[in-house]
Write a protein that holds these residues in place. Sequence first.
Motif, PDB file in Angstrom:
ATOM      1  N   GLU A 100      -4.555  10.206  -9.702  1.00 40.37           N
ATOM      2  CA  GLU A 100      -4.438   9.167  -8.445  1.00 40.37           C
ATOM      3  C   GLU A 100      -5.709   9.203  -8.309  1.00 40.37           C
ATOM      4  OE1 GLU A 100      -3.231  10.159  -4.237  1.00 40.37           O
ATOM      5  OE2 GLU A 100      -2.846  12.455  -5.463  1.00 40.37           O
ATOM      6  N   TYR A 131      -5.007   1.066  -1.780  1.00 36.97           N
ATOM      7  CA  TYR A 131      -3.399   0.579  -1.836  1.00 36.97           C
ATOM      8  C   TYR A 131      -3.355  -1.022  -2.733  1.00 36.97           C
ATOM      9  CZ  TYR A 131      -1.671   4.740   0.271  1.00 36.97           C
ATOM     10  OH  TYR A 131      -1.200   5.565   0.294  1.00 36.97           O
ATOM     11  N   ASN A 178       1.259   9.067  -7.078  1.00 38.55           N
ATOM     12  CA  ASN A 178       1.300   8.602  -6.433  1.00 38.55           C
ATOM     13  C   ASN A 178       0.258   8.267  -5.140  1.00 38.55           C
ATOM     14  OD1 ASN A 178       2.264  10.352  -3.891  1.00 38.55           O
ATOM     15  ND2 ASN A 178       0.336  11.549  -3.648  1.00 38.55           N
ATOM     16  N   GLU A 179       0.533   7.608  -4.232  1.00 45.04           N
ATOM     17  CA  GLU A 179       0.328   6.229  -3.524  1.00 45.04           C
ATOM     18  C   GLU A 179      -0.697   5.247  -4.342  1.00 45.04           C
ATOM     19  OE1 GLU A 179      -1.572   9.414  -0.604  1.00 45.04           O
ATOM     20  OE2 GLU A 179       0.195   9.380   0.467  1.00 45.04           O
ATOM     21  N   GLU A 235       7.165   7.637  -6.572  1.00 38.37           N
ATOM     22  CA  GLU A 235       6.742   7.699  -5.169  1.00 38.37           C
ATOM     23  C   GLU A 235       7.176   6.264  -4.556  1.00 38.37           C
ATOM     24  OE1 GLU A 235       5.324   6.578  -0.904  1.00 38.37           O
ATOM     25  OE2 GLU A 235       4.546   7.637  -3.018  1.00 38.37           O
ATOM     26  N   GLN A 236       6.499   5.472  -5.428  1.00 42.92           N
ATOM     27  CA  GLN A 236       5.804   3.709  -4.756  1.00 42.92           C
ATOM     28  C   GLN A 236       6.405   2.938  -5.320  1.00 42.92           C
ATOM     29  OE1 GLN A 236       2.753   2.710  -2.707  1.00 42.92           O
ATOM     30  NE2 GLN A 236       2.942   4.295  -1.702  1.00 42.92           N
ATOM     31  N   MET A 292       7.730   9.753   0.305  1.00 37.59           N
ATOM     32  CA  MET A 292       7.145  10.927   1.335  1.00 37.59           C
ATOM     33  C   MET A 292       7.597  10.952   2.832  1.00 37.59           C
ATOM     34  SD  MET A 292       3.566   9.911   0.361  1.00 37.59           S
ATOM     35  CE  MET A 292       2.924  10.080  -1.684  1.00 37.59           C
ATOM     36  N   GLU A 335       7.158  14.570  -1.078  1.00 37.05           N
ATOM     37  CA  GLU A 335       6.498  15.261  -0.081  1.00 37.05           C
ATOM     38  C   GLU A 335       7.095  14.714   1.075  1.00 37.05           C
ATOM     39  OE1 GLU A 335       2.453  13.638   0.430  1.00 37.05           O
ATOM     40  OE2 GLU A 335       2.096  14.132  -1.561  1.00 37.05           O
TER      41      GLU A 335
END
Length: 647
Positions: free
Chosen positions: A11, A17, A56-57, A83-84, A97, A120
Amino acid sequence: GIYVTAEANVESHGMGYGEKTLAKNPLFHDAHIERNQHNVRVLKNHPSIIVWSLGNEAGYGKNFEDAYDWVKGYDPSRPVQYEQAGQNGKTDIFCPMYYGYEGCEAYSKGDNPRPLIQCEYAHAMGNSIGGFKEYWDLVRQYPKYQGGYIWDYVDQGLRSKSKVTGKEIMAYGGDFGRFPASDNNFNMNGVIAADRVPHPHALEVQYYYQNIWTTLKDKKMGLIQIFNENFFAPIQGIELQYVIEAEGKKVADGTLNISKEKIAPQTKCLCRIKDITAALNNKELAGKELVCNLRYVLTENTPLMKKGEVVAHEQFILSEYDWKASLEGSSAEKGAACEHHEKGVQADVHNAYVVVKANGVAYTFDRSNGYLTFIDMDGQSLLQEGYQMRPDFWRAPTDNDFGASFQNRMQAWHNPWVQLKDFKFEQKDACYVLTATYEVNRGKLVLNYTVTPCGKIIIEEALNMPPKEEQPQAQQGHGRRQGDANAVPLRYGMELQMPKGFDRIDFYRKGPQENYIDRNNFATLGVYSQKVSEQYWSRYPRPQESGNKTQVRWWRVTNAAGKGLEFRSTVPMECSSLPYLTDDLTTGRDKAQHHSGDLVERPFTSVHIAQRQMGVGCVNSWGAWPRKEYQMPYADYNFQFVLIPVR
């Protein structure tokens, strides 16, 4: 309860973002796919990898969708998560998360076929993991909710020395260089400390990860039900050890060879412990609190654990504690201490103070503020000179408290101005009663002291909170002004300081490790003896609340000769005894470079006798409060306990 993933990309490589990120930018597309291909090819035969994670993120878009398609095409044997991607993007698992309890339950009840595994959750920063039980209640209730990855496994700190004391510390962000890029101790959020010693909250995690669960089905018959929660392995190579105790004293023990029952995966089995029935029918134990402690112990070595290690445990209360009788004190107090009080209670009233004497004990009250200032027993002082027994409304903020800004929102209860309005004292029947009335934070506080002929003192602390102010409602943890006018205490009780020699504690409560109202399910009721010097968990990277014990039946602080003070109540108490004042552990309104190794022990013992304190929480460390049932409600409080001098 433990899942292993491998990140298919890194990442830190251009991720961020927004629309102009790696997620959608075509300039990064080929590099992104190439990195996924490389990592999957290199790690595909690693036996511990059961899930591929795309990252992640880092936003969501075509690049991640194409990466998902490639990984699934190359290795269809493993799930792929991201996750996204949320609930409906290209991910085999819904892996949010720090999803709250309500969100987890709502999703688990829904029709989305993807399993829920939080990538998470349960942010384990400092004194935390409160409310972990409620997450795992949901996991066990809903098959779709399959667990999560606690953030984090281990504190990310470096061994160093305190500049204040020279003691060892674990240094963190901001401790290095003149202009460090720092988020303070935010990466110190492990279940275990940086030196690989489990934090106290690791025991709560361990308890809920166990795969053997026991239910007391018929107390009178001594019937227990054992559930093998494993999906593949039967219970084998394990024996059940039990101990039955009457208020901390063993009355029976034994073992059951449950391996012979061949309890298959996901099945239950009834067993009988005859000693439970015998203990309940024993007239000599009538009126005592009886508990049955169960330990599932390995009878042979396994690849990861050794013979004799405990793989699961449980405790059942067979008969309840008599809280009303507990105010009568110990047998010694009821016997020897009360045989010699022919003189009853005597009071000497002076302009500045009142001395109340009974059974060789003298209590001195300061008339200027109504506080108990000295306790002298047989010529020995039991309170530290220069300190008084005072109301206790505050605890040193934990890392999660800082995240919720409790150090600002609840500031009104940190050393509040307590103004004496009235102080009365009079002989009442065989006792002497002193009543101090105060104004505190626009509310009313009454401290009532009743000195009995036995020499004990019954203390009642009643707080009437002021009418709650009408304020625009905002989401907890966001948008509320500092110094909340509707602030609540973080703890409610009394505190006192005893001279340094009073450095031993004996207690009957949940233990032996520190525990809190929302993190005490691993702990077992019992009678324990410890040193005051052992109470603060020095591996917390920053100073904070520590050493608390819940479900306290009685709490005794003594010196080497066994003399001191004992505390009892009509309700379960929360108590601690530390070599620090609360303000020693309260590091201000803003985080700075403080370390537990910077602390210097006081030359006395600080004792906290509380009805309740705020839970420690675990949803996150940047705004979440403990669950509602573990908060301090905005309500009136009334706490009664007895202080008994111990000879």
